[in-house]
Structures are given as structure tokens and as C-alpha cells.
Design a protein around this motif. Structure first.
Motif, mmCIF file in Angstrom:
data_model
loop_
_atom_site.group_PDB
_atom_site.id
_atom_site.type_symbol
_atom_site.label_atom_id
_atom_site.label_comp_id
_atom_site.label_asym_id
_atom_site.label_seq_id
_atom_site.Cartn_x
_atom_site.Cartn_y
_atom_site.Cartn_z
ATOM 1 N N SER A 128 15.261 -14.950 20.532
ATOM 2 C CA SER A 128 14.620 -13.682 20.160
ATOM 3 C C SER A 128 15.235 -12.467 20.830
ATOM 4 N N ILE A 129 15.668 -12.578 22.085
ATOM 5 C CA ILE A 129 16.198 -11.395 22.777
ATOM 6 C C ILE A 129 17.561 -10.983 22.225
ATOM 7 N N HIS A 130 18.210 -11.872 21.474
ATOM 8 C CA HIS A 130 19.491 -11.549 20.852
ATOM 9 C C HIS A 130 19.306 -10.887 19.489
ATOM 10 N N MET A 131 18.068 -10.798 19.013
ATOM 11 C CA MET A 131 17.782 -10.237 17.692
ATOM 12 C C MET A 131 17.224 -8.822 17.759
ATOM 13 N N VAL A 132 16.882 -8.374 18.961
ATOM 14 C CA VAL A 132 16.201 -7.095 19.108
ATOM 15 C C VAL A 132 17.201 -6.001 19.492
ATOM 16 N N LYS A 133 16.910 -4.790 19.121
ATOM 17 C CA LYS A 133 17.812 -3.670 19.408
ATOM 18 C C LYS A 133 17.725 -3.276 20.883
ATOM 19 N N LYS A 134 18.677 -2.440 21.320
ATOM 20 C CA LYS A 134 18.598 -1.887 22.664
ATOM 21 C C LYS A 134 17.316 -1.069 22.791
ATOM 22 N N GLY A 135 16.579 -1.316 23.854
ATOM 23 C CA GLY A 135 15.312 -0.619 24.030
ATOM 24 C C GLY A 135 14.188 -1.183 23.192
ATOM 25 N N GLY A 136 14.436 -2.315 22.541
ATOM 26 C CA GLY A 136 13.426 -2.925 21.688
ATOM 27 C C GLY A 136 12.445 -3.795 22.456
ATOM 28 N N LEU A 137 11.527 -4.386 21.720
ATOM 29 C CA LEU A 137 10.436 -5.165 22.323
ATOM 30 C C LEU A 137 10.391 -6.572 21.730
ATOM 31 N N VAL A 138 10.290 -7.563 22.599
ATOM 32 C CA VAL A 138 10.166 -8.955 22.199
ATOM 33 C C VAL A 138 8.798 -9.463 22.636
ATOM 34 N N VAL A 139 8.124 -10.199 21.766
ATOM 35 C CA VAL A 139 6.809 -10.760 22.087
ATOM 36 C C VAL A 139 6.884 -12.283 22.047
ATOM 37 N N PHE A 140 6.447 -12.928 23.118
ATOM 38 C CA PHE A 140 6.288 -14.382 23.140
ATOM 39 C C PHE A 140 4.845 -14.669 22.756
ATOM 40 N N TRP A 191 12.316 -5.047 26.545
ATOM 41 C CA TRP A 191 11.004 -5.353 27.110
ATOM 42 C C TRP A 191 10.505 -6.659 26.500
ATOM 43 N N ILE A 192 9.924 -7.508 27.337
ATOM 44 C CA ILE A 192 9.354 -8.778 26.882
ATOM 45 C C ILE A 192 7.871 -8.798 27.229
ATOM 46 N N LYS A 193 7.058 -9.100 26.250
ATOM 47 C CA LYS A 193 5.605 -9.137 26.469
ATOM 48 C C LYS A 193 5.061 -10.488 26.026
ATOM 49 N N GLY A 194 4.234 -11.077 26.851
ATOM 50 C CA GLY A 194 3.501 -12.263 26.432
ATOM 51 C C GLY A 194 2.202 -11.839 25.772
ATOM 52 N N HIS A 195 1.783 -12.583 24.758
ATOM 53 C CA HIS A 195 0.511 -12.225 24.121
ATOM 54 C C HIS A 195 -0.375 -13.449 23.946
ATOM 55 N N PHE A 196 -1.656 -13.251 24.268
ATOM 56 C CA PHE A 196 -2.665 -14.289 24.058
ATOM 57 C C PHE A 196 -4.011 -13.624 23.818
#
Length: 350
Positions: A253-265, A288-293
Motif C-alpha cells: 500500500s505505501i508504494h501506491m500512495v502519492k507523496k504526502g498521501g495517506l495510507v490506512v491499515f 502518513w499511516i493510520k490504523g483504523h478500528f
């Protein structure tokens, strides 16, 4: 008095049999379950040693029904009321609840109230659950099946609100299961410009197209990272949500997001497993990486309101309605990708 229930005796050992009907709490009620959704977490629990040998047990948490009996001290609800029973309960007193993160309520006893037991004909609701809240009435013109989607939609609703999915986002969703389809539909409602769905299963990907997905990518056929780069003119997506129970999709996932983008697990992975991440890429690209639950109290109520509103195409998500007796068939349909959402009817005889 006895009732029918789908009882788990161990991994993949689910037997529909007669068990004792629960007694009505003096300050609570007995809900006659009219529909109960089959959730991905239910399937994980039912097919693994989720309770470490502590069986038998009844799962099922997407519960809707009719009040069948009320205790002599219960005054809020009456026999015949149609209710949605949200499995989460919040104390609204701990630090987490007060800070606005009631999904992380630290009062474990309160949080576990009415959390499961839905794969049956009846469930008991304690008075404390009624007092704490998380029970919503179902309008007469809304089907029990539609109301049952209020629970699985909740976490998706909260996730997309928390990371502010909106116009003109390009959003990548990894995982075309029920949750991924909910995400796609809600992302479009929120104004996302393009939704790219990635999965290994062509059947799932084809079904996902009806929920606002603009482009599908089969990651068993092509490199999903290269596909996303191609579809975004080499930039990457604004936001990427990994909604699978696999560490590999988090790595990708982190290879698919733009610079300054956000990834959610979003999807839970096997307990104790570790995900490999290119930390230099995260650092230099300001990812930025964010966990969500879960969802807050406010979000859970608004998600339910959306699920029962004309805005949300509930009927498209429910692909199979089966009697409780066929719960094992429902599990297989969901695992194979032939079903988006299975709803079970405890009162159908088959």
C-alpha cells in the motif's frame, strides 16, 4: 424452553441445534432475532480456534429483531418494538470515551455488553446495555435485512470520515469483499473522484463495479503497484486503504500512495504477524499511516441512519438471504467471493 442456534464446537465445526432459550433479565428484554448478518470477522472466528478451546459458543453480532419479552423492571421498550442491536457499548466515562474515541472504550465489561450471540432465534439484552445505549429503533418501512447492515457499515463510515475521503480524491481500496464494496459506495457518496479496487478474485472485482468502482485491478494478473502508478500518471493515489487480513497488502500500500498521501491499515492481520515496510519511502515521501478500528458513538448512530436511508443502496449489497440452518453454506459463499453480503434468517425452516 428451547431455541435453534448455530453453535461453534471448534474450528469449522458449527452445528445448528436446539439449545436453551435465554432467560429474560428483570431489567432487560428478550429480542426475537429476525435477521443477522454474516460478518468477515465471524467467519474468521468460526474457522479458527478463536476461543482457544473454550467451546461451545454462539457468535453473530449484526443483530436485528423484535422485542419478544420484557422484564418487570424494563420501561423503555415494549413487546413488538423493532430494534437494531449495535454490538459495541461505550461507558462514556473513561479517558478514551471522553476524548471522543469511544471505539476504544477501556471499560471492558461495558464494551462486551450484547456483543455476540446472534446466530440464534433469541438473545437476551441486559438492562445495563439498554441504559448505556447503542440500540436503535427500526422504522416500519425498513426491512430487517437492510437494518442489519447498520453494523458492518459503521466502521467503514467512521474510517472514511476520519481520513476525510472527499472530492477530488483518487482512492485505492485493496480488498473487494463486503467491506471494500461498502467503502467504494460510501467514497462515491462522499465525493471521491476515482475509486480503484484491487483484489485477486475476478468474481469479487466484477461485483464491485456496481458500487461506484471506476477501475478494477486483478493483482494475480498484473502488478498492482505499477497499475496504480499507471492509472494516476505516475503520482500515486491520494489515499490507499488496505482492507484485507493480509500483511502483504499493507506492504504494497505505501508504494501506491502519492507523496504526502495517506495510507490506512483497516483489515486485521494474523495476531503476532509483522508487516515489512520501506521506512525510507515513508520518511522521504512524507507518507502518513493510520490504523483504523471501530467507530465512535456518534459515528455508529449516523452509520445506522445512512444504512436505513434511501441514499444507500442496501438491496445491492445483500446477495444471499439464507436460513440459519445453512450458515456453513453462507460461509463458503462469502469465502469464495460468490456472495457480497449474506444475511441469515433464524426462523426459516429448511
Amino acid at each position: 424452553m428451547e431455541m435453534k442456534a448455530a453453535v461453534m464446537y471448534g474450528p469449522n465445526d458449527i452445528r445448528v441445534e436446539s439449545v436453551e432459550k435465554p432467560a429474560c433479565p428483570r431489567d432487560g428484554l428478550i429480542l426475537k432475532i429476525m435477521a443477522v448478518g454474516l460478518c468477515g470477522s465471524d467467519i474468521r472466528n468460526l474457522t479458527s480456534d478463536s476461543r482457544k478451546g473454550n467451546y461451545p459458543f454462539i457468535y453473530g453480532h449484526e443483530i436485528v429483531g423484535v422485542v419478544d419479552e420484557v422484564g418487570e423492571e424494563e420501561t423503555k421498550y415494549q413487546t413488538g418494538d423493532r430494534l437494531f442491536l449495535f454490538p459495541g457499548t461505550y461507558c462514556m466515562e473513561c479517558e478514551e470515551c471522553i476524548s471522543g474515541h469511544s471505539e476504544n472504550c477501556s471499560n471492558k465489561e461495558v464494551a462486551s455488553l450484547a456483543g455476540t450471540g446472534g446466530f440464534a432465534q433469541y438473545v437476551a439484552v441486559k438492562g445495563e446495555k439498554i441504559r448505556r445505549g447503542g440500540i436503535y429503533e427500526i422504522p416500519e418501512d425498513v426491512s430487517f435485512e437492510a437494518a442489519s447492515l447498520g453494523e458492518p457499515l459503521t466502521s467503514v463510515f467512521a474510517c472514511l470520515e476520519n481520513v476525510k475521503v472527499e472530492y477530488p480524491d483518487v482512492l485505492v481500496i485493496i480488498g473487494a469483499g463486503p467491506i471494500g464494496c461498502f467503502m467504494a459506495q460510501l467514497a462515491k457518496i462522499r465525493g471521491a473522484q476515482k475509486v480503484i479496487m484491487i483484489d485477486l478474485n475476478d468474481t469479487r472485482l466484477e461485483m464491485a463495479k456496481q458500487f461506484g468502482v471506476d477501475v478494477t485491478v486483478n493483482s494475480s494478473v498484473e502488478d498492482p503497484i505499477e497499475a496504480v502508478k499507471r492509472l494516476t500518471n505516475g503520482k500515486g493515489a491520494d489515499k490507499v486503504i488496505s482492507a484485507t487480513p493480509a500483511n502483504a497488502t499493507q506492504t504494497q500500500s505505501i508504494h501506491m500512495v502519492k507523496k504526502g498521501g495517506l495510507v490506512v491499515f483497516f483489515g486485521g492481520v494474523p495476531k503476532g504477524s509483522m508487516t515489512e515496510l520501506d521506512c525510507n519511502l515513508i520518511h522521504y515521501n512524507n507518507i502518513w499511516i493510520k490504523g483504523h478500528f471501530g467507530a465512535s458513538y456518534s459515528q455508529s448512530k449516523r452509520a445506522y441512519q445512512l444504512a436505513i436511508s434511501p441514499t444507500f443502496p442496501t438491496e445491492k449489497f445483500i446477495t444471499h438471504i439464507l436460513p440459519l440452518d445453512k450458515i456453513n453454506e453462507g460461509i463458503q459463499l462469502t469465502k469464495s467471493g460468490d456472495a457480497i453480503k449474506v444475511v441469515l434468517h433464524p426462523w426459516d425452516i429448511s
